[in-house]
Motif scaffolding. Structure first.
Motif, short mmCIF file in Angstrom:
data_model
loop_
_atom_site.label_atom_id
_atom_site.label_comp_id
_atom_site.label_asym_id
_atom_site.label_seq_id
_atom_site.Cartn_x
_atom_site.Cartn_y
_atom_site.Cartn_z
N ILE A 57 -5.49 91.18 74.46
CA ILE A 57 -4.36 91.23 73.53
C ILE A 57 -3.21 91.91 74.26
O ILE A 57 -3.34 93.02 74.76
CB ILE A 57 -4.73 91.90 72.19
CG1 ILE A 57 -3.50 91.92 71.29
CG2 ILE A 57 -5.31 93.31 72.35
CD1 ILE A 57 -3.82 91.98 69.83
N ASP A 58 -2.10 91.14 74.36
CA ASP A 58 -0.96 91.55 75.20
C ASP A 58 0.07 92.33 74.39
O ASP A 58 0.16 92.16 73.17
CB ASP A 58 -0.31 90.26 75.75
CG ASP A 58 0.53 90.53 76.98
OD1 ASP A 58 0.63 91.69 77.42
OD2 ASP A 58 1.11 89.54 77.51
N ASP A 59 0.86 93.13 75.07
CA ASP A 59 1.98 93.88 74.46
C ASP A 59 1.52 94.62 73.21
O ASP A 59 2.23 94.65 72.20
CB ASP A 59 3.13 92.94 74.06
CG ASP A 59 3.63 92.11 75.22
OD1 ASP A 59 3.38 92.52 76.36
OD2 ASP A 59 4.27 91.08 74.98
N PHE A 60 0.34 95.18 73.25
CA PHE A 60 -0.22 95.76 72.02
C PHE A 60 0.70 96.87 71.48
O PHE A 60 1.17 97.72 72.21
CB PHE A 60 -1.63 96.32 72.25
CG PHE A 60 -2.27 96.78 70.97
CD1 PHE A 60 -2.76 95.86 70.06
CD2 PHE A 60 -2.31 98.14 70.64
CE1 PHE A 60 -3.32 96.28 68.85
CE2 PHE A 60 -2.86 98.56 69.44
CZ PHE A 60 -3.37 97.62 68.54
N ALA A 69 -3.07 99.12 81.56
CA ALA A 69 -1.78 99.73 81.23
C ALA A 69 -0.71 98.94 81.97
O ALA A 69 -0.80 98.73 83.18
CB ALA A 69 -1.76 101.18 81.63
N GLU A 70 0.30 98.48 81.23
CA GLU A 70 1.39 97.71 81.85
C GLU A 70 2.56 98.62 82.19
O GLU A 70 2.70 99.69 81.59
CB GLU A 70 1.92 96.67 80.86
CG GLU A 70 0.97 95.55 80.54
CD GLU A 70 1.67 94.52 79.66
OE1 GLU A 70 1.80 93.39 80.11
OE2 GLU A 70 2.09 94.87 78.54
N GLY A 71 3.42 98.14 83.06
CA GLY A 71 4.68 98.84 83.34
C GLY A 71 4.50 100.23 83.93
O GLY A 71 5.30 101.13 83.66
CA CA Z 1 2.65 92.44 78.37
#
Ligand code: CA
Ligand code: C2E
Ligand code: CA
Length: 686
Positions: free
Chosen positions: A554-557, A611-613
């Motif tokens: 699940i993206d951009d949670f 963890a993104e970004g």
């Molecule tokens: Ca994302």
């Protein structure tokens, strides 16, 4: 039939030669028959009776016979003629009555002009017509009076039409519409039609016609026109009328003149969409409308171009300072507080402007460019006008050009898949890549996905682009595995529209089979919004994909439609913590709390995490310490072209650990961490 023609001839005075000579023929015949009778009847009688004495006796009877027969013939002829005349007269009377009735029901009447004396005079006009002007039945309407009563705006046109008609010699009908002043000062619209009645020497003598009072019809038309041209709520011009007024002003403008157009968008007017005039928003719009109407005195022209956008143009001015002064008046309209139902309301608004001549040479372009500037205006900076720049124009041209070309982008092989490494925080090795779309354009270079993915979704091109990226990603990933374990995975973004398509799981299965990539090495990234539309169908589709052995993240949670129940209802294997929370992690209270909460949630639901970004070592360290296993971000590398990806697989990323993390979560099978990392390699930037 013949009788009818004859009757018609009698009534209309049609003079075919024979018909016009009927009296001559009758008299001639009578004279001829009488002469023959006189010449031969005596001789015939003498030879018939055989002697003069009998002849004298019978002569009296012969005279009587002549008189009786000729009287009878005369009687029969006159009776027939008289009947025909009477019938024709009645028909004429009847049709005249019908015409009058028709004209009266159409608010009209007949008229006749005398053209013989070289100057037109009114010979006759129906009292129905003069009554409409307020004249009594005994009052006569003269030509001079009629000419005086015409509307000044119509005089020139009406004269012109009439002269043209007279010059044509009556070869066509006269027709015109004009206004005539009634006694009460109001104007009545008249529709007149007429024809010249020529004498046989071809000189126009009379003109006969009908006129209808079309005032009501014209007023109704005018009301419709007003509705089309003016906003009923504010009375301001609508866009079309505004544009034509500005174009008129530009045509009249002397050289060196300037003019500014500004568009003002009222914020917070969402409720007004319902268009109900009872709402407070409607009152606000009306007050603003009144204030803008008042600007007309200073020569400014205002328009309501859409529900919440007004456009205002300055008059033609000589200097930029004058334009600025004019704009200040506009600003004050919007910045001065309004009184709405005993409440003081302060408006929030944005403004975008364009100037003549530099930003456009006609109203349409000026309005478009001020709209582009408005689109770029800062929501927070209330009082400033964002002026149009050429850059904005190039930007919008570029956007339109892109949209036109997007349809062919896949066929032309312009959609490229780049790969951003996802790093195992425990080992510092590349555990996998996220596939990110790029559009390579000949003149522009690489276009980032946020500039075309949205448009692709809107124009129905996303499935094609998504499948193309999936193919490129799977084929590339199939090449990365050199037999060593664990094999790197590839994560591919899936648009909600793709997930909506029932054939999507089959497409994925086919691409996997074609590329030879093991399903366990593919992860599909789904945003929360993809689940909102029809959660049941989405759950079914994701379960099918899971059964194929594919991982689902699940993206951009935390950024979209989220609910905790969502996480347990769908077969997710991983959760991607959005970069916006990671950015403030460990520095600001709120993101730290949110990320910690998400981490706890994942632990509870047994979900792995990426963890993104991640942009700093500090973030990587803190996240790792909390048990986040995988991270991606500029701290390590941006997305790179396919040919650079294998090198990143051999890179040891710098993840300096000050302390050993506790409660570390294990990544799913096939994405396992492999040992600890000590080497410090500088992060790459592409
Ligand atoms: Ca994302
Ligand atoms: P996303 O799925 O959240 O992808 C991550 C985005 O964050 C990428 O932007 C990536 O370049 C960027 N990013 C990575 N590390 C950092 C960092 O340290 N700091 C910051 N500020 N940003 C970082 P990108 O490539 O511009 O993609 C933007 C979005 O476009 C993606 O967001 C994704 O939603 C969408 N997208 C990209 N490729 C595709 C695709 O093939 N299909 C679909 N449907 N959407 C795609
Ligand atoms: Ca993503």
């Amino acid at each position: 039939m013949r009788y009818h023609r004859w009757r018609e001839n009698v009534f209309l005075g049609r003079s075919d030669f024979l018909f016009s000579k009927v009296p001559h023929i009758v008299a001639g015949l009578y004279a001829l028959v009488s002469a023959v009778w006189i010449a031969f009847s005596d001789r015939a009688l003498v030879s018939l009776v055989g002697g003069y004495s009998q002849y004298q006796h019978l002569q009296t009877y012969k005279g009587w016979l002549f008189v009786s027969v000729s009287a009878l013939v005369m009687f029969l002829f006159l009776q027939s003629a008289w009947k025909a005349i009477l019938a024709a007269y009645e028909t004429a009377l009847e049709s005249e009555r019908r015409l009058e009735l028709a004209l009266a029901s159409a608010d009209g009447g007949v008229w006749e002009l005398n053209l013989a004396e070289g100057q037109e005079t009114i010979a006759f006009v129906s009292p129905q017509l003069t009554a409409r002007l307020g004249l009594t039945p005994t009052q006569r309407l003269t030509m001079d009076e009629l000419l005086r009563r015409r509307h000044p705006d119509d005089v020139e046109r009406v004269d012109h039409t009439f002269e043209d008609f007279i010059k044509s010699g009556g070869t066509r009908s006269y027709e015109d519409r004009y206004r005539v002043r009634a006694n009460d000062g109001s104007y009545r619209w008249v529709h007149s039609r007429g024809n010249i009645v020529s004498h046989k020497d071809e000189i126009a003598l009379r003109m006969v016609g009908v006129s209808l009072d079309i005032t009501e019809q014209m007023e109704a038309q005018e009301r419709v026109r007003q509705l089309l041209r003016y906003d009923p709520l504010t009375g301001l011009a609508k866009q079309q009328k505004f544009l034509s007024d500005i174009d008129d002003a530009l045509t009249r403008m002397s050289s060196g003149g300037m003019l500014g157009i500004v568009q003002v968008k009222l914020l917070d007017l969402d409720r007004f969409i319902s268009d109900s005039e009872t709402l407070e928003d409607a009152m606000i719009v009306r007050i603003v409308g009144d204030r803008l109407q008042a600007l007309a005195e200073a020569g400014l022209t205002a328009s309501r171009v859409s529900t919440d956008i007004f456009a205002i143009a300055t008059p033609a001015l000589k200097t930029p300072e004058a334009v600025q002064n004019s704009m200040r008046q506009v600003l004050s309209v919007f910045s001065k507080p309004l009184q709405v139902d005993d409440r003081c309301v302060r408006l929030r608004f944005q403004m975008g402007g364009a100037l003549f001549p530099q930003d456009g040479d006609n109203a349409h372009i000026l309005l478009r460019n001020s709209g582009l500037a408005l689109g770029k205006a800062d929501r927070t900076a209330d009082a400033g006008i964002r002026w149009f720049t050429e850059g904005l124009d190039t930007e919008s041209r570029k956007r339109n050009d892109r949209l036109r070309n997007l349809a062919n982008a896949v066929a032309n092989g312009e959609i490229e898949c780049h790969f951003q490494p996802i790093v195992d925080l425990a080992t510092g090795q590349t555990a996998g890549f996220e596939a990110l779309a790029r559009w390579r354009r000949r003149d522009e270079g690489l276009v980032p996905p946020d500039q075309f993915i949205g448009a692709a979704e809107e124009f129905g091109l996303i499935s094609e682009i998504g499948e193309d990226i999936l193919k490129q990603a799977c084929h590339a990933a199939a090449q990365w595995h050199a037999g060593s374990e664990p094999a790197p995975f590839v994560a591919v973004n899936v648009s909600p529209i793709q997930l909506d398509d029932p054939v999507f799981p089959a497409v994925v299965a086919r691409v996997l089979a074609e590329s030879g990539l093991s399903p366990s090495r593919l992860e599909l990234e789904i945003t929360e919004n993809a689940l909102a539309n029809d959660p049941e169908v989405a759950a079914q589709r994701l379960t099918t994909l899971r059964r194929l052995g594919i991982s689902i993240a699940i993206d951009d949670f935390g950024t979209g439609y989220s609910s905790l129940s969502l996480l347990s209802r769908f077969p997710f294997t991983r959760l991607k913590i959005d970069g916006s929370f990671v950015a403030g992690y460990g520095q600001r209270h709120e993101p730290t709390v949110i990320v910690d909460m998400i981490i706890d949630l994942c632990r509870h639901l047994d979900l792995s995490m990426t963890a993104e970004g991640v942009e700093t070592s500090k973030q990587a360290e803190l996240l790792s310490a909390k048990g986040v296993t995988l991270a991606q971000g500029y701290r390590f590398s941006r997305a790179v072209p396919v040919e650079n990806a294998p090198a990143l697989l051999r890179t040891n990323w710098p993840v300096e650990m000050e302390f050993k993390p506790r409660n570390r979560l294990q990544p799913p099978s096939g994405m396992r961490s492999c040992g600890s990392l000590t080497a410090a390699v500088p992060g790459r930037e592409d």
